[in-house]
Scaffold this active site. Sequence first.
Site, PDB file in Angstrom:
ATOM      1  N   HIS A  97      23.960 -80.279 -21.196  1.00 39.74           N
ATOM      2  CA  HIS A  97      23.704 -80.897 -19.891  1.00 39.74           C
ATOM      3  C   HIS A  97      22.493 -81.824 -19.957  1.00 39.74           C
ATOM      4  O   HIS A  97      22.461 -82.862 -19.301  1.00 39.74           O
ATOM      5  CB  HIS A  97      23.485 -79.823 -18.823  1.00 39.74           C
ATOM      6  CG  HIS A  97      24.665 -78.913 -18.658  1.00 39.74           C
ATOM      7  ND1 HIS A  97      24.560 -77.551 -18.771  1.00 39.74           N
ATOM      8  CD2 HIS A  97      25.964 -79.187 -18.412  1.00 39.74           C
ATOM      9  CE1 HIS A  97      25.765 -77.019 -18.603  1.00 39.74           C
ATOM     10  NE2 HIS A  97      26.629 -77.992 -18.380  1.00 39.74           N
ATOM     11  N   LYS A 146      24.632 -70.631 -14.174  1.00 40.26           N
ATOM     12  CA  LYS A 146      24.509 -70.530 -15.638  1.00 40.26           C
ATOM     13  C   LYS A 146      23.336 -71.410 -16.070  1.00 40.26           C
ATOM     14  O   LYS A 146      22.846 -72.209 -15.286  1.00 40.26           O
ATOM     15  CB  LYS A 146      25.796 -70.989 -16.303  1.00 40.26           C
ATOM     16  CG  LYS A 146      26.974 -70.101 -15.912  1.00 40.26           C
ATOM     17  CD  LYS A 146      28.086 -70.204 -16.914  1.00 40.26           C
ATOM     18  CE  LYS A 146      29.256 -69.318 -16.500  1.00 40.26           C
ATOM     19  NZ  LYS A 146      30.526 -69.823 -17.041  1.00 40.26           N
ATOM     20  N   HIS A 170      22.147 -76.100 -20.086  1.00 36.63           N
ATOM     21  CA  HIS A 170      21.930 -76.050 -21.537  1.00 36.63           C
ATOM     22  C   HIS A 170      21.756 -77.449 -22.130  1.00 36.63           C
ATOM     23  O   HIS A 170      21.770 -78.442 -21.404  1.00 36.63           O
ATOM     24  CB  HIS A 170      23.027 -75.246 -22.242  1.00 36.63           C
ATOM     25  CG  HIS A 170      24.412 -75.760 -22.023  1.00 36.63           C
ATOM     26  ND1 HIS A 170      24.826 -76.980 -22.470  1.00 36.63           N
ATOM     27  CD2 HIS A 170      25.472 -75.201 -21.392  1.00 36.63           C
ATOM     28  CE1 HIS A 170      26.090 -77.157 -22.151  1.00 36.63           C
ATOM     29  NE2 HIS A 170      26.501 -76.095 -21.469  1.00 36.63           N
TER      30      HIS A 170
HETATM   31  N1  ARG Z   1      30.573 -78.353 -15.967  1.00 37.31           N
HETATM   32  C1  ARG Z   1      31.159 -78.652 -17.245  1.00 37.31           C
HETATM   33  C2  ARG Z   1      30.428 -77.889 -18.340  1.00 37.31           C
HETATM   34  O1  ARG Z   1      29.293 -77.561 -18.184  1.00 37.31           O
HETATM   35  C3  ARG Z   1      31.100 -80.118 -17.572  1.00 37.31           C
HETATM   36  C4  ARG Z   1      31.952 -80.969 -16.694  1.00 37.31           C
HETATM   37  C5  ARG Z   1      32.369 -82.222 -17.373  1.00 37.31           C
HETATM   38  N2  ARG Z   1      33.181 -83.061 -16.560  1.00 37.31           N
HETATM   39  C6  ARG Z   1      34.493 -82.938 -16.370  1.00 37.31           C
HETATM   40  N3  ARG Z   1      35.070 -83.781 -15.554  1.00 37.31           N
HETATM   41  N4  ARG Z   1      35.170 -82.018 -16.982  1.00 37.31           N
HETATM   42  O2  ARG Z   1      30.990 -77.643 -19.396  1.00 37.31           O
END
Ligand code: ARG
Length: 598
Positions: free
Chosen positions: A156, A150, A153
């Site tokens: 991130h 993906k 964004h």
């Molecule tokens: N990969 C997730 C996202 O992009 C964020 C992860 C955040 N960390 C966690 N431990 N949930 O939305």
Amino acid sequence: WSNEKSTIPELKKAQELAATTLESIPVVETYKFKLIEQLITITGCDVDTLYGSFIKTKAKTHGDIAISLYQLKAGNPAELAKKIVDQFKLNEYVTKVTAAGAFANFTFNHLPLYYGTIKQAIRLGKKYGTNTLGLGKFGIVEYSSPNIAKVFHVGHLRSTIIGSFLHKILDANGWSTLSINYLGDWGKQFGILAIGFQKHGSEELLKKDAIKHLFDVYVKINQDMDEDPTIDDQAKAYFKRMENGDKDALVLWQRFRDLSIAGYEKTYNRLNIKFDLYSGESQYSLSQMRVVLDELNSKGLLKPDNGALVIDLKEHGHGTAVIGKTDGSMLYLSRDIAAADYRHKTYDFEKLFYVVASQQDHHFKQLFKILELMGKTWTDKCTHISFGMIKSKNGTLSTRKGNVVFLADILDQVQEEMHNVMKKNEAKYAQIEDPERVSDIIGMSAVKIQDMAARRIKDYDFDIDRMTSFEGDTGPYLQYAHARLSSIQRKRDDISVTLENLDDIKLDLLTEPSALAVIELVQEYPNVIRELGQTYEPCNLVTYALRLSHAVSSAYNDLWVVGQPEDLAYARLALYGAARTALGNALTLLGLEPLERM
Ligand code: ARG
């Protein structure tokens, strides 16, 4: 001061520690200890109580520091104030004591304090401002955490910038740390991606740019799915095989993951960011999940609800948390429960920070509440470091032309802008060794400072024109301020301040208000770092760096180095050198590589 041993045992210990670890105890702290030495006898309070009762004075005219006599709980504050004024013996550190209601105000002998600060900044260099408050504490910072296949964004991007800052702040406060990138690398979408790759994939493109290729494949297969509903079943079946540990099904996934990480790392390297550990949702297998489920069940927390297993959190104001589906598949939230538990068992952390956008506030409230209901006594060590949105089209980064782009594209664009600006000054440009790299550093400084300039929770516009400007509160401005400080030494290269000659420099030639204003800011720096260890607000450090840059910029007008007599030139070089140390260290903590020339 380290030569002169304190008479108080605790202070003696602190001094010895400071001497052996070479960490900086801010010079002003030694002044506080000088106050405490006498206040112990006058008030009858102990070191900790006294130390904890210091507060800033309302204005410099009231003195440098006050002690709140209410807080001491050692009798009537006004009487105590009077007693202190009567009994405190002024000395080479403290020149004035006054009573003001429930406070006693102290004025320090400034000049030695200032000159001590300059020497300390120069002696400690890159260590100036760090401390050992976190000695023996272990903290985990989880940040960035993009989803494979993906787009990377804006959420991130901010997580990457703020998380890296937080990691550095903990280090500067003496913590031991571990940084984790918790990838979105598991779930049905990897079944979809695998099917998509079988249809649309290209080995060559995958090797060339995995992130972009997997994204393209994922977009294509999602379009196919609208027409062909069987793809969804194929994907589910594929992912089921992955969940069951089918080696053949996992081979492809493992390659996607490895190549994506390699791709991310290129950008992280460019941003000067390194993770200690790449983890991700995939690391929490079905068997680990069953342990979590059993535990939740034994606490009576789980209940069935329309083909799902849920935890009712309504009485806590957090709605209903969906833990799993009855077909056995587990969800984002359940993997987070397993991950938190695993981290606690493995690392026994003092703090676990999740640097994730405010869209997930609800998710983390649910997560922490569930952990608490499970009886995890360490739940309060977990902190969600939340932040607002970057307002841009569709929450994705986009170029001026408006197309969706990847982080690397944005960095390229900003780099190019900065490069064009640099080229305009031909004479300067000719002196820069590697203009490509320098313009890249300025570009990334622009992006990072824009991101950290306001309180985390605020939204902001991704405004390339504003962030790349050399005026105002921008990254390029801060870099320029640092480069200009570096140029002062270059322009007076017949002399230089060294550790050997530092004690011979006549710092008492520095008397002008603009010089003292700079020193006061240098002196503030170690406390700014301490406070950041409580607030985790990068904007406080950005503000500090800007204030220091402005103070230095005003000093240039009256405090020349070029063409000055040697004594004075030495003293001013030391002043600018100390300022450069503080500014350079602040920029480094903000994730900027301080530039010498630009
Ligand atoms: N990969 C997730 C996202 O992009 C964020 C992860 C955040 N960390 C966690 N431990 N949930 O939305």
